[in-house]
Design an enzyme around this catalytic site. Structure first.
Site, PDB file in Angstrom:
ATOM      1  N   ASN A   9      49.951  35.118  43.031  1.00  0.00           N
ATOM      2  CA  ASN A   9      50.890  35.803  43.484  1.00  0.00           C
ATOM      3  C   ASN A   9      51.449  35.089  44.603  1.00  0.00           C
ATOM      4  O   ASN A   9      50.536  34.624  45.551  1.00  0.00           O
ATOM      5  CB  ASN A   9      50.225  37.262  44.121  1.00  0.00           C
ATOM      6  CG  ASN A   9      51.450  37.902  45.119  1.00  0.00           C
ATOM      7  OD1 ASN A   9      52.569  37.597  44.844  1.00  0.00           O
ATOM      8  ND2 ASN A   9      50.885  38.842  45.678  1.00  0.00           N
ATOM      9  N   LYS A  11      53.938  35.380  46.540  1.00  0.00           N
ATOM     10  CA  LYS A  11      54.738  36.027  47.701  1.00  0.00           C
ATOM     11  C   LYS A  11      55.910  35.178  48.111  1.00  0.00           C
ATOM     12  O   LYS A  11      56.645  34.668  47.400  1.00  0.00           O
ATOM     13  CB  LYS A  11      53.543  35.958  48.796  1.00  0.00           C
ATOM     14  CG  LYS A  11      52.470  36.457  48.483  1.00  0.00           C
ATOM     15  CD  LYS A  11      51.333  36.751  49.715  1.00  0.00           C
ATOM     16  CE  LYS A  11      50.093  37.230  49.187  1.00  0.00           C
ATOM     17  NZ  LYS A  11      49.154  37.869  50.179  1.00  0.00           N
ATOM     18  N   HIS A  94      51.761  46.668  45.962  1.00  0.00           N
ATOM     19  CA  HIS A  94      50.980  45.593  46.684  1.00  0.00           C
ATOM     20  C   HIS A  94      50.597  46.014  47.975  1.00  0.00           C
ATOM     21  O   HIS A  94      51.592  46.815  48.737  1.00  0.00           O
ATOM     22  CB  HIS A  94      51.653  44.122  46.596  1.00  0.00           C
ATOM     23  CG  HIS A  94      50.855  43.186  47.317  1.00  0.00           C
ATOM     24  ND1 HIS A  94      50.476  42.957  48.663  1.00  0.00           N
ATOM     25  CD2 HIS A  94      49.848  42.157  46.523  1.00  0.00           C
ATOM     26  CE1 HIS A  94      49.612  41.813  48.814  1.00  0.00           C
ATOM     27  NE2 HIS A  94      49.299  41.297  47.585  1.00  0.00           N
ATOM     28  N   GLU A 166      42.404  45.391  45.455  1.00  0.00           N
ATOM     29  CA  GLU A 166      42.590  44.576  46.537  1.00  0.00           C
ATOM     30  C   GLU A 166      42.379  44.975  47.892  1.00  0.00           C
ATOM     31  O   GLU A 166      42.952  45.637  48.560  1.00  0.00           O
ATOM     32  CB  GLU A 166      43.908  44.028  46.642  1.00  0.00           C
ATOM     33  CG  GLU A 166      44.370  43.026  45.459  1.00  0.00           C
ATOM     34  CD  GLU A 166      45.412  42.266  45.675  1.00  0.00           C
ATOM     35  OE1 GLU A 166      45.217  41.014  45.365  1.00  0.00           O
ATOM     36  OE2 GLU A 166      46.628  42.751  46.159  1.00  0.00           O
ATOM     37  N   GLY A 172      44.445  37.437  52.186  1.00  0.00           N
ATOM     38  CA  GLY A 172      44.832  36.424  53.038  1.00  0.00           C
ATOM     39  C   GLY A 172      43.969  36.301  54.327  1.00  0.00           C
ATOM     40  O   GLY A 172      44.461  35.563  55.434  1.00  0.00           O
ATOM     41  N   SER A 211      41.536  36.893  48.807  1.00  0.00           N
ATOM     42  CA  SER A 211      40.796  35.534  49.156  1.00  0.00           C
ATOM     43  C   SER A 211      39.786  35.147  48.057  1.00  0.00           C
ATOM     44  O   SER A 211      38.789  34.518  48.350  1.00  0.00           O
ATOM     45  CB  SER A 211      40.066  35.634  50.411  1.00  0.00           C
ATOM     46  OG  SER A 211      40.896  36.051  51.506  1.00  0.00           O
ATOM     47  N   GLY A 232      46.439  35.092  45.811  1.00  0.00           N
ATOM     48  CA  GLY A 232      47.468  34.618  46.573  1.00  0.00           C
ATOM     49  C   GLY A 232      47.549  33.274  47.077  1.00  0.00           C
ATOM     50  O   GLY A 232      47.826  32.547  46.150  1.00  0.00           O
TER      51      GLY A 232
HETATM   52  C1  PEP Z   1      47.084  38.830  47.445  1.00  0.00           C
HETATM   53  O1  PEP Z   1      47.999  38.896  48.139  1.00  0.00           O
HETATM   54  O2  PEP Z   1      47.445  39.729  46.181  1.00  0.00           O
HETATM   55  C2  PEP Z   1      45.966  38.246  47.514  1.00  0.00           C
HETATM   56  C3  PEP Z   1      44.825  38.253  46.860  1.00  0.00           C
HETATM   57  O3  PEP Z   1      46.030  37.202  48.385  1.00  0.00           O
HETATM   58  P1  PEP Z   1      44.961  36.069  48.890  1.00  0.00           P
HETATM   59  O4  PEP Z   1      44.373  35.530  47.653  1.00  0.00           O
HETATM   60  O5  PEP Z   1      45.597  35.007  49.719  1.00  0.00           O
HETATM   61  O6  PEP Z   1      44.045  36.861  49.780  1.00  0.00           O
END
Ligand code: PEP
Length: 248
Positions: A9, A11, A94, A166, A172, A211, A232
């Site tokens: 993703n 973003k 999301h 998630e 993040g 993460s 992400g």
């Molecule tokens: C996300 O935004 O879906 C995500 C999992 O971000 P990150 O991996 O940066 O935590």
């Protein structure tokens, strides 16, 4: 047997040049991977990424979709438009959309349905906040987010769909759910699906997001109900994204 799906993703990140380079980097390392891979690009780059990935195993995905199919909805992008640009998957619900754009479960269910009608696989994102986890209501929150789709469109809507668990506190933040914490919620989601349809429950890919990185991917992906990852930050570097694919 469920196939592993690793979806990036991106973003609100990237430019024509950085995305071209990222796609080139990821494409060059795909041959040795066994899993399905997808990238959720910002809307303006979907066509470019689709063209770059023509006949590649790396699938193109969107980060959101409108709950409307056409009309006076300025700034919205419909599922049919995403199909025109070669999208195979799209995220809905999301946590950044739920919190910054106040998207409701009902609206997310409508978006999910639009994708299904267009033949795009929805990736339904669910997850609890830290306060909700501390309150001990993780299972209730996540179940309600999944039930919102089932109650409106029936369990059959979930066939050929993907769910991404998630935890909001892990997105993040560099803080990851332990494999056991994630497995517990994934198993709860599968049990919920099985209470409606065992076949759909057994087939649905449930991804973990929050993460995930090359260092923790193997232990998370080793859990029996974790069927992939929604990535992400680590999806913005070709080497890290490919390393997660390798772990799968
Ligand atoms: C996300 O935004 O879906 C995500 C999992 O971000 P990150 O991996 O940066 O935590």
């Amino acid at each position: 047997m469920r196939k592993t799906l690793i979806a990036g993703n991106w973003k609100l990140n990237g430019s024509i040049s950085s995305i071209t380079e990222l796609v080139r980097g990821v494409s060059s390392g795909l041959q040795s991977l066994n899993c399905e891979m997808a990238v959720c690009a910002p809307y303006p780059y979907l066509q470019m990424v689709s063209e770059q990935l023509e006949s590649s195993r790396l699938k193109v995905a969107a980060q959101d979709v409108s709950e409307h199919d056409s009309g006076a909805f300025t700034g919205e992008v419909s599922a049919e438009m995403l199909l025109d640009f070669g999208c195979s998957y799209a995220l809905v619900g999301h946590s950044e959309r739920r919190s910054y754009h106040s998207e409701s479960d009902e609206q997310i269910a409508e978006k999910f349905n639009r994708l299904k009608l267009a033949g795009i696989v929805p990736i339904l994102c669910v997850g609890e906040t830290l306060a909700e986890r501390d309150e001990g209501i993780t299972q209730a929150v996540v179940s309600q987010q999944v039930l919102a789709v089932i109650e409106k469109f029936g369990i059959s809507a979930l066939s050929d769909s993907v769910i991404a668990y998630e935890p909001v506190w892990a997105i993040g933040t560099g803080r990851t759910a332990t494999p056991e914490q994630a497995q517990e919620v994934h198993s709860d989601i599968r049990t919920l699906l099985a209470s409606f349809d065992e076949n759909i429950a057994a087939k649905t890919q449930i991804l973990y997001g929050g993460s995930m990185n090359p260092g923790n991917a193997s232990s998370l992906l080793a859990m029996p109900d974790i069927d992939g990852g929604l990535i992400g930050g680590a999806s913005l570097k070709a080497d890290d994204f490919l390393a997660i694919g390798q772990a799968a």
